[in-house]
Design an enzyme around this catalytic site. Structure first.
Site: not given
Ligand code: GLC
Length: 813
Positions: A405, A408, A482
């Site tokens: 995650d 980017e 998200d």
């Molecule tokens: C980001 C991700 C989400 C995750 C959060 C905490 O917002 O897109 O899926 O739960 O971070 O890690």
């Protein structure tokens, strides 16, 4: 007293500078060397390489030296480029490659591409550039143009009238029609007009844009840094564009079967007890589930490659109980490494020089979950290898998958990302972050996938990623970030994932139920009904929102969800087969109707229904308090999955769908391979197989066929031939049917003795099947060979020994 700063240019107001945009000018000469055709223009040159009869690369370059290296998106090529036939006229050069003719106009350097019938396929009118290095090209956009691809973007399926930027961005409200840049950047535009289509892939990992909105009869493609380096991929079928584009940038690695199961996530399951309780609840309630995710709270103050010692005091014990339950753990790993000299990963990264730095040598630091953090420089193979090897920490615990995650990379600052003047090592060819930005997430997932693979003793790893670039499909599944528990976001997930599928991202899906905001019982049901037929199937929700595990809204809702999740597991052999197909030819398991019915004008922008493979049509309900919806059934005969009703297609119908029903239709003559319901996908104790044929007809010309791929679903043994391919056919004759199966390859022995063929939704009843007895259902349940008519459905089931040599059966009417 003022200094000269008083007259600083920034203080005296905007200065309008007329930027001079350069163009190639006239095309002066065409040279040919080593498979490369170079058109020398007045002010720049164009290089062309024919990669196949219908695919060529074109790169703009200034000066004399031509660099034909590619980004990591493009797979190394084994074949030599094709030689084109060149014809010169007074006004143009014409290069014919077998299926295409590329014409370069001498007076303007404009390009036209024709098919063999001399129909214009595409026209690039102009390429221009400004002194700051931005490049811009203009293409014809006829009135009947439709646009697809472009990876992960919001809005409808057809991108005509839209404008998008490719710049991987962490946006917290990403799923809005006006958001131009999202987490993933796949700079592939597919243009369809008339009966033909082609794709243009701009291989540039800096900021690029595609504008199908602003110029009336033209669309434009541009980049703000780097090279204008495009691949022209001619169809004319959309399927061929997808196949050839994925041939160029790679196809999904065949995932382990467990990754196709149902996944459960939340930000966050806070401790070991909660995780174990969750896993036990799935098993007690007999709801299939393969994976539980650990979000950022599992870590020790968000340090990647650690467990919090208080919340997760004994990961080994947790893993061993989960293993016994058949549930895998996929933990989150973000790229930001906490700045902390007492933390081994940070220390090693600094000492070995693996973090991203400025030209002057300073490390780049940015704030993310752990506070001030450093970011690995994945553009250097040594840093990637180091990062990959760190995953031994997880694989030693039996963790086979990782969730990437914030890659980017997201940074909590005003630009939302790494400073653009960070200088990436790029294996000895340093480039700024600005030039390589969109590659960062993909290179992280590549390092992760390869690191896991090195440590998994021949087992297939799984990586999930938020950010990526073309080619990411080789390493990771992609989820759409998200979203929110809005009905609109449920509906939006369809076109989004459908276009991702057309852009090579065959293994993709949204957070089912919605991530932010609060879901409702009804939304969760409708979203799960739809989501179990998406390639990637995970329920995930944010901290502070209503719980959305399948049992969160009481027993009635739970039982609907159990049934739909169960359907995914029953269809697992079929689904796995579709994934195998995607790994071989790039065609996604989840398809827009336009991919299968390209000539049908009703489906050019149809995206509130979709196909699973070619023959299953799902039409989810995506509005509250709604029990009816219009469904478009393309030409042919369709069967309502729930009622067995036969419906003539080529028209719209009104479907009735109370809460427990998602409208689902199967094309007549289709075959679906079904297994038994399992609590986890790679439970191999029973690999029972039923080939279910819909709408068989005992008449000449009827034919149903299916090829099923099977392997152990978990290891890389399939690469050396440990797999099977079973070919099945049902042919109609005068009041009879002939059923046959044969193994085209039998390198994998599935754990079963019997094969079942179920002819459903058919008027055919046999009087006799040569060589087989009629059975009672009880005899059939005890594993005898023979046939019987199902008392409930009226369908015919034939049960035979599963034999290597195959068999043929005559079914007399
Ligand atoms: C980001 C991700 C989400 C995750 C959060 C905490 O917002 O897109 O899926 O739960 O971070 O890690």
């Amino acid at each position: 007293m003022d200094t000269s700063e008083a007259i600083h240019p920034d203080r005296v107001g905007p200065i309008i500078v007329q930027e001079a945009w350069g163009t190639i000018g006239k095309a002066l000469a065409l040279e040919h060397m080593n498979g490369v055709y170079v058109c020398r223009g007045e002010r720049a040159s164009l290089a062309f390489v024919f990669l196949s009869e219908k695919m060529f690369r074109m790169k703009l370059f200034m000066g004399k030296d031509l660099d034909l290296s590619t980004t990591v998106a493009v797979l190394p090529r084994e074949n030599e480029p094709l030689e084109a036939t060149v014809e010169e006229t007074d006004s143009a050069w014409k290069l014919s490659s077998g299926r295409l003719v590329l014409e370069i106009e001498k007076k303007s350097s404009a390009l036209s591409v024709f098919d063999l019938e001399e129909r214009l396929v595409a026209r690039q009118n102009n390429i221009s550039w400004n002194p700051r290095g931005a490049i811009h090209s203009v293409y014809d956009m006829p009135g009947d143009s439709h646009f697809y691809g472009l990876g992960e973007k919001a809005s409808f399926l057809d991108k005509r009238g839209e404008r998008y930027t490719m710049w991987n961005t962490d946006v917290y409200a990403p799923h809005m029609p006006e958001i131009e840049a999202l987490y993933e950047s796949i700079p592939l535009l597919i243009h369809m007009h008339g009966s033909s289509s082609y794709g243009i892939f701009l291989d540039n990992p800096g900021r690029t844009d595609f504008d199908m909105r602003s110029h009336g009869i033209a669309y434009t493609i541009g980049c703000s840094t780097g090279d204008y380096d495009i691949y022209f991929v001619y169809g004319p079928d959309l399927k061929e564009v997808v196949r050839d584009y994925t041939g160029l940038t790679g196809r999904i690695a065949l995932p382990p079967k467990w990754a196709l199961g149902y996944h459960q996530s939340r930000y966050s399951y806070m401790d070991q007890n909660e995780v174990l309780h969750l896993a036990r609840t799935f098993r007690e309630k007999e709801i299939p589930c393969d994976v539980i995710y650990l979000d950022i709270h599992y870590m020790d103050e968000y340090r990647v490659f650690t467990f919090d010692p208080v919340r997760f005091p004994d990961p080994e014990a947790m893993m061993s109980e989960l293993k016994a339950l058949g549930i895998r753990i996929v933990p989150i790993v973000d790229p930001g490494v906490k700045k902390d000299p007492k933390y081994a990963v940070y220390r090693q990264g600094v000492e070995k020089g693996h973090f991203s730095r400025k030209l002057e040598g300073d490390l780049f630091f940015g704030d993310v979950w752990p506070g001030t953090s450093a970011f690995p420089d994945f553009t250097d193979d040594t840093a990637s290898e180091w990062w990959g090897n760190l995953h031994k920490y997880y694989t030693d615990l039996g963790i086979p998958g990782i969730w990437n995650d914030m890659n980017e990379p997201a940074v909590f600052n005003s630009s939302k990302t790494m400073d653009l003047d960070v200088m990436h090592g790029n294996n000895g060819n340093p480039k700024t972050h600005e030039e390589l930005h969109n590659l960062y997430g993909m290179l992280m997932s590549k390092a992760t996938y390869e690191g896991l693979k090195r440590n998994m003793d021949g087992q297939r790893p799984f990586v999930l990623t938020r950010a990526g670039y073309s080619g990411i499909q080789r390493y990771a599944a992609v989820w759409t970030g998200d979203n929110r528990s809005f009905w609109e976001h449920m509906a939006l997930a369809m076109p989004m994932v459908l276009n991702m599928g057309l852009s090579g991202l065959a293994f993709a899906g949204p957070d089912i139920g919605g991530f932010a905001h609060h879901t409702s019982a009804e939304l969760l049901v409708r979203w799960t009904q739809m989501g179990v037929l998406f390639p990637y199937c995970r329920n995930h929700s944010s901290i502070g929102t209503l719980r959305q595990e399948p049992w969160s809204f009481g027993p009635e809702i739970e039982s609907i969800l159990r049934e739909y999740i169960g359907l995914r597991y029953r269809w697992m052999p079929h689904l796995y087969n579709l994934f195998h197909e995607a790994s071989e030819n790039g065609l996604p398991p989840m398809r827009p109707l336009i991919l299968e019915y390209q000539d049908d004008p009703n489906v050019t922008n149809l995206c509130d229904q979709f196909l699973v493979g070619s023959d299953v049509l799902a039409a989810p309900i995506y509005r509250p308090d709604t029990e009816h919806r219009a469904v478009y059934l393309p030409e042919g005969e369709w069967i309502d999955y729930w009622t067995g009703e036969v419906i003539q297609g080529g028209r719209h119908i009104l479907a009735h769908a109370p809460l427990s029903i998602m409208p689902l239709y199967i094309k007549s003559g289709a075959v679906i391979a079904e297994g038994g319901i399992k609590l986890y996908a790679d439970d191999r104790t029973d690999e029972t197989l039923t080939l279910r044929v819909y709408g068989a007809k005992a008449r000449p010309g009827f034919k149903a066929s299916y090829s099923l791929y099977e392997d152990d679903g978990s290891s890389f043994d399939y690469v050396s031939g440990v797999s099977s391919l079973i070919r099945f056919e049902l042919r109609g004759g005068e009041d009879e049917l002939e059923l046959s199966y044969r193994y085209e390859r039998r390198g994998y022995a599935a754990n079963r003795n019997l094969l079942r063929f179920a002819l459903v939704c058919t008027a055919f009843k046999p009087s006799e099947i040569e060589g087989l007895n009629e059975l009672t259902e009880d005899e059939a349940d005890h594993g005898q060979e023979g046939w019987y008519i199902d008392t409930q459905t009226g369908g015919l089931t034939i049960q035979v020994q599963d034999m290597s040599q195959g068999a043929v059966f005559k079914l007399k009417g």
